[in-house]
Each structure stands twice: as structure tokens, then as C-alpha cells.
Design a protein around this motif. Structure first.
Motif, PDB file in Angstrom:
ATOM      1  N   TRP A 255       5.447  18.722  -2.575  1.00  0.00           N
ATOM      2  CA  TRP A 255       5.958  19.681  -1.612  1.00  0.00           C
ATOM      3  C   TRP A 255       6.673  18.937  -0.506  1.00  0.00           C
ATOM      4  O   TRP A 255       6.426  17.767  -0.248  1.00  0.00           O
ATOM      5  CB  TRP A 255       4.815  20.529  -1.056  1.00  0.00           C
ATOM      6  N   GLU A 256       7.546  19.647   0.176  1.00  0.00           N
ATOM      7  CA  GLU A 256       8.433  19.012   1.147  1.00  0.00           C
ATOM      8  C   GLU A 256       7.729  18.347   2.321  1.00  0.00           C
ATOM      9  O   GLU A 256       8.325  17.499   2.981  1.00  0.00           O
ATOM     10  CB  GLU A 256       9.450  20.008   1.665  1.00  0.00           C
ATOM     11  N   GLU A 257       6.476  18.674   2.576  1.00  0.00           N
ATOM     12  CA  GLU A 257       5.782  18.038   3.701  1.00  0.00           C
ATOM     13  C   GLU A 257       5.769  16.517   3.567  1.00  0.00           C
ATOM     14  O   GLU A 257       5.857  15.803   4.562  1.00  0.00           O
ATOM     15  CB  GLU A 257       4.329  18.538   3.818  1.00  0.00           C
ATOM     16  N   THR A 258       5.659  16.031   2.332  1.00  0.00           N
ATOM     17  CA  THR A 258       5.653  14.580   2.144  1.00  0.00           C
ATOM     18  C   THR A 258       7.002  13.997   2.544  1.00  0.00           C
ATOM     19  O   THR A 258       7.065  12.973   3.206  1.00  0.00           O
ATOM     20  CB  THR A 258       5.328  14.203   0.685  1.00  0.00           C
ATOM     21  N   PHE A 259       8.070  14.650   2.157  1.00  0.00           N
ATOM     22  CA  PHE A 259       9.415  14.198   2.527  1.00  0.00           C
ATOM     23  C   PHE A 259       9.622  14.327   4.034  1.00  0.00           C
ATOM     24  O   PHE A 259      10.217  13.454   4.660  1.00  0.00           O
ATOM     25  CB  PHE A 259      10.477  14.993   1.767  1.00  0.00           C
ATOM     26  N   ASN A 260       9.146  15.417   4.615  1.00  0.00           N
ATOM     27  CA  ASN A 260       9.319  15.620   6.058  1.00  0.00           C
ATOM     28  C   ASN A 260       8.550  14.602   6.882  1.00  0.00           C
ATOM     29  O   ASN A 260       8.967  14.258   7.987  1.00  0.00           O
ATOM     30  CB  ASN A 260       8.869  17.038   6.453  1.00  0.00           C
ATOM     31  N   ASN A 261       7.423  14.115   6.370  1.00  0.00           N
ATOM     32  CA  ASN A 261       6.556  13.241   7.162  1.00  0.00           C
ATOM     33  C   ASN A 261       6.664  11.755   6.842  1.00  0.00           C
ATOM     34  O   ASN A 261       6.485  10.935   7.729  1.00  0.00           O
ATOM     35  CB  ASN A 261       5.100  13.690   7.013  1.00  0.00           C
ATOM     36  N   PHE A 262       6.922  11.392   5.599  1.00  0.00           N
ATOM     37  CA  PHE A 262       7.031   9.962   5.282  1.00  0.00           C
ATOM     38  C   PHE A 262       7.986   9.717   4.105  1.00  0.00           C
ATOM     39  O   PHE A 262       7.612   9.139   3.086  1.00  0.00           O
ATOM     40  CB  PHE A 262       5.647   9.339   5.019  1.00  0.00           C
TER      41      PHE A 262
END
Length: 189
Positions: free
Chosen positions: A28-35
Motif C-alpha cells: 500500500w502507498e503508505e510505504t512509498f509515502n513514508n520510506f
């Protein structure tokens, strides 16, 4: 270790395991958004929170799946068919090689607002609107006058579904799965 550190550790460890088995990690995009700098380059970013993530992900060389919750989450009952249809997975991505990194899309149907009595009319025909966008080229699905171009096809498809026993809701319902306004053909309800 903070909760964010633990999440990052878990994701990166899971990615390492997936890569070791020659699997493709989809996050999910949270991984891309955070690291994003820590993600394996083989990672596919699943954009779900809103617009703007796929352009950023493909700019960094990641593949992306478009699934914007504002338009393609079918349990959001107040999203009408034309908003589903006019959502553009390639929005903000002008470069053709980068567009090819958007490998598809997905409509999502979470179960908190459905049961067996209303799941079909919650999914159909809005899922068909997204499907047509995904299997058609951008140029072949004009979004200017969808009531004249796409609506008749979706109404016909809804009739086909109804004839086959699928309880698809009327296409033009504002609130996805509400009952028809009254008697009539499956086209005009």
C-alpha cells in the motif's frame, strides 16, 4: 523502536522474503509515502488513499496500481457511476514510458456496509464503469459527455446482469444501491 520503525522493519523484512522467493512485493502507498528510498525497486505501489501517488511512484521508477478510494472504493456509496467512469488512472503522468508503469487498477469492496442482501447491487454496475476504463485506451473512452457515450452501454450491461440473476442497481442511482424509483424497463429506473 517506535511504531513507525517497527512498521518499516516489518515491511522491509517481508519484502526481502518475497524477493528471495522471486515474488513481487505489492505495498500500500503508505510505504512509498513514508520510506520510498528503502523500498526494493521491484515494489509495486498500490495507490489507494487518493490522487497523486501514482505519478510520484512512477517518477521514481516504481510500478503502480491505481485504486483511489475517493472513486474506486465501492463501499463509498455516495460515489455515482460517472465519477467512477471518469477517474483517470494515468492522471498527472504525461510520459508514455512512465504511463506503462501503471500496471492496472482495482475497485475495492470492503464488507463493513454490505451483507448477502445487498452486495451485488453495491458492486454492479459501478465496477463495470471502472472496468471499461481499465480495458480501454484513454483516447477511446472520452470523459466529456459520458451520459451520451458510456451511460447507454452501462444501462444495457445492467439489463444483461439482471436477466442473468445478478441484482445490479440502476446505473444512475445517486446512492449506489438504492431501489429503482418505480416500475419500468431496466434501462430507465
Amino acid at each position: 523502536m517506535t511504531a513507525k520503525d517497527a512498521y518499516k522493519y516489518f515491511v522491509l523484512k517481508a519484502q526481502k522474503i518475497a524477493i528471495s522467493k522471486d515474488w513481487t512485493p505489492v505495498n500500500w502507498e503508505e510505504t512509498f509515502n513514508n520510506f520510498p528510498e528503502s523500498l526494493n525497486p521491484k515494489t509495486v505501489v498500490h495507490n489507494w488513499l487518493g490522487p497523486g501517488v501514482c505519478p510520484k511512484a512512477v517518477a521514481k521508477g516504481f510500478k503502480c496500481i491505481y485504486s483511489n478510494q475517493g472513486v474506486w472504493y465501492l463501499d463509498h456509496l455516495d460515489v455515482p457511476w460517472d465519477n467512477v467512469y471518469t477517474a483517470e488512472p494515468l492522471e498527472g503522468i504525461r510520459d508514455p514510458p512512465k504511463q506503462e508503469l501503471v500496471i492496472g487498477g482495482e475497485v475495492c469492496m470492503w464488507g463493513e456496509t454490505v451483507d448477502t442482501s445487498n452486495v451485488q447491487q453495491t458492486i454492479w454496475p459501478r465496477a463495470a464503469a471502472a472496468a471499461e476504463r481499465l480495458w480501454s485506451t484513454k483516447d477511446s473512452t472520452p470523459t466529456r459527455n459520458v451520459n451520451a457515450t458510456a451511460l447507454p452501454r452501462l444501462q444495457y450491461f445492467r439489463c444483461l446482469l439482471n436477466r442473468r440473476g445478478v441484482q445490479a442497481a440502476p446505473v444512475t442511482n445517486f446512492y449506489a444501491r438504492t431501489q429503482p424509483n418505480g416500475p419500468g424497463s431496466c434501462y430507465d429506473q
